[in-house]
Design a protein around this motif. Structure first.
Motif, PDB file in Angstrom:
ATOM      1  N   PRO A   1     -57.461  64.927   9.387  1.00 56.78           N
ATOM      2  CA  PRO A   1     -56.729  65.152  10.646  1.00 56.78           C
ATOM      3  C   PRO A   1     -57.407  64.499  11.847  1.00 56.78           C
ATOM      4  O   PRO A   1     -56.730  64.026  12.757  1.00 56.78           O
ATOM      5  N   MET A   2     -58.753  64.465  11.838  1.00 59.24           N
ATOM      6  CA  MET A   2     -59.478  63.816  12.928  1.00 59.24           C
ATOM      7  C   MET A   2     -59.166  62.327  12.971  1.00 59.24           C
ATOM      8  O   MET A   2     -58.955  61.746  14.039  1.00 59.24           O
ATOM      9  N   LEU A   3     -59.110  61.692  11.788  1.00 60.12           N
ATOM     10  CA  LEU A   3     -58.796  60.275  11.708  1.00 60.12           C
ATOM     11  C   LEU A   3     -57.380  60.008  12.212  1.00 60.12           C
ATOM     12  O   LEU A   3     -57.136  59.048  12.945  1.00 60.12           O
ATOM     13  N   LYS A   4     -56.456  60.885  11.835  1.00 55.35           N
ATOM     14  CA  LYS A   4     -55.069  60.731  12.283  1.00 55.35           C
ATOM     15  C   LYS A   4     -54.979  60.848  13.807  1.00 55.35           C
ATOM     16  O   LYS A   4     -54.239  60.107  14.450  1.00 55.35           O
ATOM     17  N   ARG A   5     -55.739  61.793  14.362  1.00 53.72           N
ATOM     18  CA  ARG A   5     -55.728  61.950  15.820  1.00 53.72           C
ATOM     19  C   ARG A   5     -56.281  60.704  16.511  1.00 53.72           C
ATOM     20  O   ARG A   5     -55.790  60.287  17.559  1.00 53.72           O
ATOM     21  N   GLU A   6     -57.313  60.094  15.898  1.00 54.16           N
ATOM     22  CA  GLU A   6     -57.894  58.882  16.466  1.00 54.16           C
ATOM     23  C   GLU A   6     -56.882  57.728  16.449  1.00 54.16           C
ATOM     24  O   GLU A   6     -56.784  56.952  17.402  1.00 54.16           O
ATOM     25  N   ILE A   7     -56.112  57.636  15.350  1.00 56.23           N
ATOM     26  CA  ILE A   7     -55.093  56.590  15.233  1.00 56.23           C
ATOM     27  C   ILE A   7     -54.008  56.796  16.276  1.00 56.23           C
ATOM     28  O   ILE A   7     -53.576  55.851  16.952  1.00 56.23           O
ATOM     29  N   VAL A   8     -53.560  58.044  16.425  1.00 57.57           N
ATOM     30  CA  VAL A   8     -52.529  58.351  17.411  1.00 57.57           C
ATOM     31  C   VAL A   8     -53.028  58.030  18.812  1.00 57.57           C
ATOM     32  O   VAL A   8     -52.300  57.456  19.637  1.00 57.57           O
ATOM     33  N   ALA A   9     -54.290  58.401  19.118  1.00 55.77           N
ATOM     34  CA  ALA A   9     -54.865  58.134  20.440  1.00 55.77           C
ATOM     35  C   ALA A   9     -54.905  56.644  20.722  1.00 55.77           C
ATOM     36  O   ALA A   9     -54.587  56.190  21.822  1.00 55.77           O
ATOM     37  N   SER A  10     -55.289  55.864  19.698  1.00 54.88           N
ATOM     38  CA  SER A  10     -55.347  54.410  19.858  1.00 54.88           C
ATOM     39  C   SER A  10     -53.963  53.841  20.167  1.00 54.88           C
ATOM     40  O   SER A  10     -53.820  52.957  21.020  1.00 54.88           O
ATOM     41  N   GLU A  11     -52.935  54.358  19.472  1.00 54.83           N
ATOM     42  CA  GLU A  11     -51.572  53.885  19.709  1.00 54.83           C
ATOM     43  C   GLU A  11     -51.096  54.249  21.117  1.00 54.83           C
ATOM     44  O   GLU A  11     -50.429  53.453  21.791  1.00 54.83           O
ATOM     45  N   LEU A  12     -51.443  55.447  21.583  1.00 56.50           N
ATOM     46  CA  LEU A  12     -51.042  55.879  22.915  1.00 56.50           C
ATOM     47  C   LEU A  12     -51.697  55.018  23.998  1.00 56.50           C
ATOM     48  O   LEU A  12     -51.062  54.653  24.999  1.00 56.50           O
ATOM     49  N   ILE A  13     -52.982  54.695  23.779  1.00 50.25           N
ATOM     50  CA  ILE A  13     -53.692  53.842  24.740  1.00 50.25           C
ATOM     51  C   ILE A  13     -53.046  52.461  24.799  1.00 50.25           C
ATOM     52  O   ILE A  13     -52.869  51.881  25.876  1.00 50.25           O
ATOM     53  N   SER A  14     -52.696  51.927  23.631  1.00 54.91           N
ATOM     54  CA  SER A  14     -52.054  50.618  23.574  1.00 54.91           C
ATOM     55  C   SER A  14     -50.722  50.626  24.317  1.00 54.91           C
ATOM     56  O   SER A  14     -50.419  49.714  25.094  1.00 54.91           O
ATOM     57  N   LEU A  15     -49.932  51.681  24.096  1.00 51.45           N
ATOM     58  CA  LEU A  15     -48.640  51.787  24.779  1.00 51.45           C
ATOM     59  C   LEU A  15     -48.827  51.968  26.277  1.00 51.45           C
ATOM     60  O   LEU A  15     -48.052  51.446  27.089  1.00 51.45           O
ATOM     61  N   GLY A  16     -49.900  52.688  26.636  1.00 55.84           N
ATOM     62  CA  GLY A  16     -50.196  52.878  28.052  1.00 55.84           C
ATOM     63  C   GLY A  16     -50.539  51.569  28.733  1.00 55.84           C
ATOM     64  O   GLY A  16     -50.119  51.316  29.876  1.00 55.84           O
ATOM     65  N   SER A  17     -51.282  50.724  28.048  1.00 54.74           N
ATOM     66  CA  SER A  17     -51.650  49.409  28.597  1.00 54.74           C
ATOM     67  C   SER A  17     -50.417  48.544  28.813  1.00 54.74           C
ATOM     68  O   SER A  17     -50.294  47.840  29.819  1.00 54.74           O
ATOM     69  N   ILE A  18     -49.490  48.593  27.858  1.00 56.76           N
ATOM     70  CA  ILE A  18     -48.254  47.825  27.984  1.00 56.76           C
ATOM     71  C   ILE A  18     -47.460  48.309  29.198  1.00 56.76           C
ATOM     72  O   ILE A  18     -46.913  47.514  29.971  1.00 56.76           O
ATOM     73  N   SER A  19     -47.417  49.645  29.386  1.00 58.98           N
ATOM     74  CA  SER A  19     -46.687  50.206  30.523  1.00 58.98           C
ATOM     75  C   SER A  19     -47.317  49.787  31.853  1.00 58.98           C
ATOM     76  O   SER A  19     -46.612  49.514  32.839  1.00 58.98           O
ATOM     77  N   ASP A  49     -45.048  50.145  35.029  1.00 57.01           N
ATOM     78  CA  ASP A  49     -44.348  51.426  34.834  1.00 57.01           C
ATOM     79  C   ASP A  49     -45.410  52.522  34.848  1.00 57.01           C
ATOM     80  O   ASP A  49     -45.806  53.049  33.815  1.00 57.01           O
ATOM     81  N   TYR A  50     -45.884  52.857  36.040  1.00 58.10           N
ATOM     82  CA  TYR A  50     -47.055  53.712  36.193  1.00 58.10           C
ATOM     83  C   TYR A  50     -46.807  55.162  35.759  1.00 58.10           C
ATOM     84  O   TYR A  50     -47.720  55.833  35.279  1.00 58.10           O
ATOM     85  N   VAL A  51     -45.592  55.626  35.945  1.00 59.09           N
ATOM     86  CA  VAL A  51     -45.283  57.012  35.558  1.00 59.09           C
ATOM     87  C   VAL A  51     -45.411  57.184  34.042  1.00 59.09           C
ATOM     88  O   VAL A  51     -46.041  58.126  33.552  1.00 59.09           O
ATOM     89  N   VAL A  52     -44.825  56.247  33.303  1.00 59.24           N
ATOM     90  CA  VAL A  52     -44.912  56.308  31.830  1.00 59.24           C
ATOM     91  C   VAL A  52     -46.364  56.134  31.375  1.00 59.24           C
ATOM     92  O   VAL A  52     -46.835  56.838  30.485  1.00 59.24           O
ATOM     93  N   ALA A  53     -47.067  55.212  31.990  1.00 60.80           N
ATOM     94  CA  ALA A  53     -48.460  54.973  31.628  1.00 60.80           C
ATOM     95  C   ALA A  53     -49.292  56.230  31.832  1.00 60.80           C
ATOM     96  O   ALA A  53     -50.128  56.594  31.007  1.00 60.80           O
ATOM     97  N   ALA A  54     -49.047  56.916  32.958  1.00 63.97           N
ATOM     98  CA  ALA A  54     -49.808  58.140  33.253  1.00 63.97           C
ATOM     99  C   ALA A  54     -49.541  59.218  32.208  1.00 63.97           C
ATOM    100  O   ALA A  54     -50.464  59.921  31.760  1.00 63.97           O
ATOM    101  N   LYS A  55     -48.288  59.333  31.792  1.00 64.56           N
ATOM    102  CA  LYS A  55     -47.940  60.340  30.773  1.00 64.56           C
ATOM    103  C   LYS A  55     -48.601  60.022  29.448  1.00 64.56           C
ATOM    104  O   LYS A  55     -49.095  60.915  28.745  1.00 64.56           O
TER     105      LYS A  55
END
Length: 218
Positions: A183-201, A206-212
């Motif tokens: 589960p820790m590894l899965k959380r790390e993968i999810v966090a990495s994906e969220l950071i990547s999506l945040g960078s794209i935003s 699109d600062y509101v989406v990035a902040a979320k």
């Protein structure tokens, strides 16, 4: 019919008949004996012809299924198919799954779970998973984990991993550590994906989406 003495209540007469010695079999009913010795035809006659209660208990609160689970898979499956309660605990609060796990009877663990037994009943000795880990039964531990047993469940200050460690069971320790790391590894993968999506935003301003997105990571 002889036991009933013409009263027309053979079911009650058979259910009331119990072993009276002071040994292991005290309080046994006819169904307890049939189940423990693997007498499937006798079990069928008692359950289907005389309508004997499949969850009769002996002096320790143990049902016929308890002894069938220990000694005979055929009668155990029969009793479960005819209404026996897979979660019925004895007078000490130990379920059939506790006993099967502590002894390491993998076939019975799988049967009980397949018939709807609760995977995490709690007794004074913890859960079935903790019992299996304490006894070093790798196969039993794996089956319970495969059925989503709670590997973090702490009872009286002891978790399954702690029990495996105390038993010096290397295989069980490795298995429990691995399942906790996943589960820790899965959380790390999810966090990495969220950071990547945040960078794209951010690049799209699109600062509101990035902040979320970033707020879900940190």
């Amino acid at each position: 019919m002889m036991l009933d003495m013409g009263r027309g209540r053979p079911k009650e007469a058979i259910e009331e008949l119990r072993v009276e010695d002071n040994g292991e079999f005290e309080g046994f009913s006819a169904l307890h004996i049939a189940a423990s010795t693997g007498s499937l035809e006798v079990c069928r006659h008692l359950v289907e012809e005389l309508l004997i209660d499949v969850d009769l208990v002996d002096k320790e609160g143990r049902t016929p299924l308890f002894f069938a689970t220990y000694r005979n898979g055929g009668t155990a499956e029969y009793l479960l198919d005819h209404g026996a309660n897979p979660d019925k605990a004895d007078n000490n609060g130990f379920s059939l799954l506790h006993y099967a796990a502590e002894i390491g009877i993998c076939e019975m663990i799988e049967l009980l779970l397949a018939k709807g037994a609760y995977v995490d009943p709690v007794s004074a000795r913890g859960t079935p998973l903790r019992g299996a880990a304490r006894e070093g039964h790798y196969g039993a531990v794996k089956i319970l984990l495969d059925h989503n047993a709670d590997y973090n469940k702490m009872v009286n200050g002891v978790t399954p991993l702690m029990a495996a460690r105390d038993a010096n069971s290397t295989e069980c320790i490795k298995l429990l550590v691995k399942v906790q790391e996943e589960p820790m590894l899965k959380r790390e993968i999810v966090a990495s994906e969220l950071i990547s999506l945040g960078s794209i935003s951010l690049k799209k301003k699109d600062y509101v989406v990035a902040a979320k997105l970033y707020s879900q990571v940190y």
